[in-house]
Design an enzyme around this catalytic site. Sequence first.
Site, mmCIF file in Angstrom:
data_model
loop_
_atom_site.group_PDB
_atom_site.id
_atom_site.type_symbol
_atom_site.label_atom_id
_atom_site.label_comp_id
_atom_site.label_asym_id
_atom_site.label_seq_id
_atom_site.Cartn_x
_atom_site.Cartn_y
_atom_site.Cartn_z
ATOM 1 N N GLU A 30 -94.017 -82.683 -48.786
ATOM 2 C CA GLU A 30 -95.013 -81.819 -47.857
ATOM 3 C C GLU A 30 -94.305 -80.684 -47.192
ATOM 4 O O GLU A 30 -93.155 -81.331 -46.872
ATOM 5 C CB GLU A 30 -95.917 -82.867 -47.411
ATOM 6 C CG GLU A 30 -96.938 -82.383 -46.189
ATOM 7 C CD GLU A 30 -97.863 -81.458 -46.853
ATOM 8 O OE1 GLU A 30 -97.780 -80.639 -47.501
ATOM 9 O OE2 GLU A 30 -99.105 -81.974 -46.691
ATOM 10 N N ASP B 64 -98.306 -82.395 -39.004
ATOM 11 C CA ASP B 64 -98.737 -81.914 -37.622
ATOM 12 C C ASP B 64 -99.403 -83.215 -37.165
ATOM 13 O O ASP B 64 -98.763 -84.157 -36.820
ATOM 14 C CB ASP B 64 -99.863 -80.755 -38.076
ATOM 15 C CG ASP B 64 -99.929 -80.028 -36.740
ATOM 16 O OD1 ASP B 64 -99.906 -80.644 -35.698
ATOM 17 O OD2 ASP B 64 -100.485 -78.790 -36.900
ATOM 18 N N VAL C 141 -96.398 -71.688 -37.447
ATOM 19 C CA VAL C 141 -95.401 -71.242 -38.571
ATOM 20 C C VAL C 141 -95.909 -70.759 -39.616
ATOM 21 O O VAL C 141 -96.785 -71.232 -40.395
ATOM 22 C CB VAL C 141 -94.125 -72.412 -38.667
ATOM 23 C CG1 VAL C 141 -93.403 -72.415 -37.299
ATOM 24 C CG2 VAL C 141 -94.663 -73.369 -38.872
ATOM 25 N N ASP D 234 -98.450 -70.807 -44.851
ATOM 26 C CA ASP D 234 -99.281 -69.618 -44.684
ATOM 27 C C ASP D 234 -100.320 -69.520 -43.357
ATOM 28 O O ASP D 234 -100.239 -70.713 -42.738
ATOM 29 C CB ASP D 234 -100.329 -69.220 -45.912
ATOM 30 C CG ASP D 234 -101.240 -70.337 -45.892
ATOM 31 O OD1 ASP D 234 -102.595 -69.988 -46.039
ATOM 32 O OD2 ASP D 234 -101.240 -71.653 -45.677
#
Length: 181
Positions: free
Chosen positions: A100, A104, A154, A160
């Site tokens: 991954e 988060d 980020v 993205d």
Amino acid sequence: MSMHPDCERIMLTEEQLRARVREVALQVDKDFADKRPLVVGILKGSIIFYADFIRCLSMPVELDFMVVSSYGSGTVSSGKLKIKKDLDKDIKGRDVIIVEDIIDSGFTLANLKALLLERGAASVKIVTLLNKAERREYDIAPDYNCFDIENEFVIGYGLDYDEQYRHLPYIGILKPSVYEK
């Protein structure tokens, strides 16, 4: 490549990424030396990390992919796990390594790991490029982690914002003015 104008600053350079991915892959190689795990890339964000990671492995592996999301086009999790593309391979009795891009809140990986174990995986280990521990809301931690990072938005190296910036060879911090429009 120079810094993209939408970046506030470069957090991790291409060289730092390459070196750390190799280190983590060597540890995974050692830990799974006598096994043939299924390495599952979580698309789309992990694709560049995934490709670099598996090229550093010397053990035999099988590859598969999932498209799993809890974000959509925003910057905040929707709180719902969506499986847009499921595994092609049967995982019953298999050692599975999830690759991954970032952990988060932990929602996606906590739910995905539970699902794969429910499906009969012998083990499920998580390899992540980036870990935002301070944002964690679910009890999940990577088994292998390249970098702990601060709570910044980020981009680059596969990550993205609204399907942009994946091509950048570094990890950069996106200027808030870009996503606060």
